[in-house]
Design a protein around this motif. Sequence first.
Motif, PDB file in Angstrom:
ATOM      1  N   SER A 123      -5.920  13.874   0.259  1.00  0.00           N
ATOM      2  CA  SER A 123      -4.851  12.904   0.048  1.00  0.00           C
ATOM      3  C   SER A 123      -5.460  11.506   0.076  1.00  0.00           C
ATOM      4  CB  SER A 123      -3.797  13.028   1.150  1.00  0.00           C
ATOM      5  OG  SER A 123      -4.387  12.770   2.410  1.00  0.00           O
ATOM      6  N   THR A 124      -4.619  10.490  -0.160  1.00  0.00           N
ATOM      7  CA  THR A 124      -5.045   9.098  -0.088  1.00  0.00           C
ATOM      8  C   THR A 124      -4.147   8.365   0.915  1.00  0.00           C
ATOM      9  OG1 THR A 124      -3.549   8.236  -1.795  1.00  0.00           O
ATOM     10  CG2 THR A 124      -5.605   9.263  -2.550  1.00  0.00           C
ATOM     11  N   ARG A 125      -4.282   7.036   0.965  1.00  0.00           N
ATOM     12  CA  ARG A 125      -3.405   6.238   1.814  1.00  0.00           C
ATOM     13  C   ARG A 125      -2.123   5.828   1.086  1.00  0.00           C
ATOM     14  NH1 ARG A 125      -6.488   2.043   1.930  1.00  0.00           N
ATOM     15  NH2 ARG A 125      -4.960   0.717   2.967  1.00  0.00           N
ATOM     16  N   LYS A 126      -1.880   6.393  -0.079  1.00  0.00           N
ATOM     17  CA  LYS A 126      -0.665   6.081  -0.838  1.00  0.00           C
ATOM     18  C   LYS A 126       0.492   6.930  -0.312  1.00  0.00           C
ATOM     19  CE  LYS A 126      -3.254   4.701  -4.945  1.00  0.00           C
ATOM     20  NZ  LYS A 126      -3.577   4.977  -6.356  1.00  0.00           N
ATOM     21  N   THR A 127       0.887   6.597   0.906  1.00  0.00           N
ATOM     22  CA  THR A 127       1.952   7.324   1.588  1.00  0.00           C
ATOM     23  C   THR A 127       3.139   6.403   1.824  1.00  0.00           C
ATOM     24  OG1 THR A 127       0.939   6.759   3.707  1.00  0.00           O
ATOM     25  CG2 THR A 127       0.315   8.860   2.757  1.00  0.00           C
ATOM     26  N   ALA A 128       4.284   6.985   2.126  1.00  0.00           N
ATOM     27  CA  ALA A 128       5.462   6.177   2.445  1.00  0.00           C
ATOM     28  C   ALA A 128       5.248   5.516   3.803  1.00  0.00           C
ATOM     29  CB  ALA A 128       6.716   7.045   2.484  1.00  0.00           C
ATOM     30  N   PRO A 129       5.467   4.195   3.907  1.00  0.00           N
ATOM     31  CA  PRO A 129       5.298   3.521   5.206  1.00  0.00           C
ATOM     32  C   PRO A 129       6.115   4.213   6.297  1.00  0.00           C
ATOM     33  CG  PRO A 129       5.579   1.899   3.466  1.00  0.00           C
ATOM     34  CD  PRO A 129       5.842   3.253   2.837  1.00  0.00           C
ATOM     35  N   MET A 149      -6.858   8.385   7.780  1.00  0.00           N
ATOM     36  CA  MET A 149      -5.507   8.180   8.278  1.00  0.00           C
ATOM     37  C   MET A 149      -5.191   6.691   8.359  1.00  0.00           C
ATOM     38  SD  MET A 149      -2.793   9.844   9.244  1.00  0.00           S
ATOM     39  CE  MET A 149      -3.361  11.469   9.736  1.00  0.00           C
ATOM     40  N   SER A 150      -6.224   5.886   8.637  1.00  0.00           N
ATOM     41  CA  SER A 150      -6.041   4.442   8.741  1.00  0.00           C
ATOM     42  C   SER A 150      -7.365   3.762   8.398  1.00  0.00           C
ATOM     43  CB  SER A 150      -5.566   4.046  10.141  1.00  0.00           C
ATOM     44  OG  SER A 150      -6.457   4.528  11.130  1.00  0.00           O
ATOM     45  N   LEU A 151      -7.309   2.457   8.248  1.00  0.00           N
ATOM     46  CA  LEU A 151      -8.472   1.701   7.787  1.00  0.00           C
ATOM     47  C   LEU A 151      -9.612   1.664   8.787  1.00  0.00           C
ATOM     48  CD1 LEU A 151      -6.616  -1.289   6.104  1.00  0.00           C
ATOM     49  CD2 LEU A 151      -7.934   0.485   4.942  1.00  0.00           C
ATOM     50  N   ASP A 152      -9.339   2.006  10.043  1.00  0.00           N
ATOM     51  CA  ASP A 152     -10.393   1.959  11.055  1.00  0.00           C
ATOM     52  C   ASP A 152     -11.205   3.249  11.139  1.00  0.00           C
ATOM     53  OD1 ASP A 152      -8.491   3.608  12.162  1.00  0.00           O
ATOM     54  OD2 ASP A 152      -8.285   2.494  14.041  1.00  0.00           O
ATOM     55  N   GLU A 153     -10.917   4.218  10.290  1.00  0.00           N
ATOM     56  CA  GLU A 153     -11.586   5.509  10.398  1.00  0.00           C
ATOM     57  C   GLU A 153     -12.870   5.609   9.591  1.00  0.00           C
ATOM     58  OE1 GLU A 153      -9.061   8.828   9.655  1.00  0.00           O
ATOM     59  OE2 GLU A 153      -7.906   8.537  11.491  1.00  0.00           O
ATOM     60  N   ALA A 154     -12.980   4.880   8.481  1.00  0.00           N
ATOM     61  CA  ALA A 154     -14.160   4.996   7.642  1.00  0.00           C
ATOM     62  C   ALA A 154     -14.284   3.769   6.749  1.00  0.00           C
ATOM     63  CB  ALA A 154     -14.098   6.264   6.785  1.00  0.00           C
ATOM     64  N   VAL A 155     -15.521   3.461   6.364  1.00  0.00           N
ATOM     65  CA  VAL A 155     -15.783   2.357   5.443  1.00  0.00           C
ATOM     66  C   VAL A 155     -15.623   2.859   4.010  1.00  0.00           C
ATOM     67  CG1 VAL A 155     -17.533   0.765   4.555  1.00  0.00           C
ATOM     68  CG2 VAL A 155     -17.359   1.201   7.023  1.00  0.00           C
ATOM     69  N   LEU A 156     -14.785   2.179   3.243  1.00  0.00           N
ATOM     70  CA  LEU A 156     -14.634   2.454   1.815  1.00  0.00           C
ATOM     71  C   LEU A 156     -14.614   1.112   1.090  1.00  0.00           C
ATOM     72  CD1 LEU A 156     -14.164   3.990  -0.749  1.00  0.00           C
ATOM     73  CD2 LEU A 156     -11.797   4.448  -0.038  1.00  0.00           C
ATOM     74  N   ASP A 249     -17.664  16.938  -5.282  1.00  0.00           N
ATOM     75  CA  ASP A 249     -17.454  17.559  -3.971  1.00  0.00           C
ATOM     76  C   ASP A 249     -16.007  17.432  -3.522  1.00  0.00           C
ATOM     77  OD1 ASP A 249     -20.363  18.062  -3.264  1.00  0.00           O
ATOM     78  OD2 ASP A 249     -20.396  15.902  -3.635  1.00  0.00           O
ATOM     79  N   MET A 250     -15.386  16.327  -3.904  1.00  0.00           N
ATOM     80  CA  MET A 250     -14.035  16.005  -3.445  1.00  0.00           C
ATOM     81  C   MET A 250     -13.237  15.438  -4.611  1.00  0.00           C
ATOM     82  SD  MET A 250     -15.684  13.707  -0.419  1.00  0.00           S
ATOM     83  CE  MET A 250     -14.142  13.000   0.182  1.00  0.00           C
ATOM     84  N   ILE A 251     -11.940  15.745  -4.612  1.00  0.00           N
ATOM     85  CA  ILE A 251     -10.999  15.101  -5.526  1.00  0.00           C
ATOM     86  C   ILE A 251      -9.846  14.583  -4.688  1.00  0.00           C
ATOM     87  CG2 ILE A 251      -9.411  15.392  -7.461  1.00  0.00           C
ATOM     88  CD1 ILE A 251     -11.218  17.553  -8.553  1.00  0.00           C
ATOM     89  N   SER A 252      -9.584  13.284  -4.757  1.00  0.00           N
ATOM     90  CA  SER A 252      -8.456  12.715  -4.008  1.00  0.00           C
ATOM     91  C   SER A 252      -7.321  12.416  -4.973  1.00  0.00           C
ATOM     92  CB  SER A 252      -8.891  11.452  -3.254  1.00  0.00           C
ATOM     93  OG  SER A 252      -9.520  10.528  -4.107  1.00  0.00           O
ATOM     94  N   VAL A 253      -6.110  12.726  -4.533  1.00  0.00           N
ATOM     95  CA  VAL A 253      -4.953  12.704  -5.421  1.00  0.00           C
ATOM     96  C   VAL A 253      -3.828  11.891  -4.789  1.00  0.00           C
ATOM     97  CG1 VAL A 253      -3.376  14.128  -6.791  1.00  0.00           C
ATOM     98  CG2 VAL A 253      -5.629  15.037  -6.153  1.00  0.00           C
ATOM     99  N   GLY A 254      -3.616  10.687  -5.289  1.00  0.00           N
ATOM    100  CA  GLY A 254      -2.570   9.830  -4.742  1.00  0.00           C
ATOM    101  C   GLY A 254      -1.177  10.360  -4.979  1.00  0.00           C
TER     102      GLY A 254
END
Length: 271
Positions: A123-129, A149-156, A249-254
Amino acid sequence: MDQSLRRDLRRFLAEDIGRGDITSALLSPGRIKASVIAREGCTVSGARHARELFIMGGCSARVCVGDGRSARRGNIIMDVAGPARAVLSTERTALNLMSRMSGIATMTARMVRKVGRKTAIYSTRKTAPGLRRFDKEAVVAGGGHAHRMSLDEAVLIKDNHIAAGGSMEDLIRAARRKHRRIEVEVEDIGAAVLAADCGADVILLDNFAPRQAARAVSELRRRRPRPRIEISGGITVQNIARYAGIGADMISVGSLTHSVRGIDYSLDVTG
């Protein structure tokens, strides 16, 4: 269930009930039995939260088809019993949450079946607030992965970070001093190769057409160490198998979480 989730569920109930369900208040204080029924085939998600909502409302509830399980049209997902006023006041909140979460889980499961075991669906961070934990949980119920889950979990590092803060190389070097895993989003093959050569651990190919993505994957496979490769942007259930065949390796789907089609559930009074 942790207390923060319970607070969210109480908030959902309060939002719908307001100062009181004035229609259900017209009923006599008797007890009823009811069943939550799937009106279409689906992968169930949110049943554990729906059960908790009914319990919060003063009812008892038993899950018959648990989260992550497949249900057919007409299957009973949950049995509920309690005061008529409580059951009917809780009904819509419970069904709404299950509908959304099961819609996410069902589409995730469809995509997982399309790609097989070699490529992971994220999944992505394109979730309902306010619903991110529920949306991400539903993706996992469908066989996918939650990603950040949030911006503090990994550098992108994305294009706007580069536009606002200088070169990709400088940002990767700065990130490497503080963080172990670095992902970089790129929009063309040249940027993908540069990110790999600068030491990015994961390269996200954003909005690449299938042929362009295939060429990028071929180039990145020659790098040592080879970075993990993620593809995102414009992914649908119709084209995901083609992208998976490229070798990512991965596909992310908003769209799993930003364009949800809810599953049709009903609550039927049985006694």
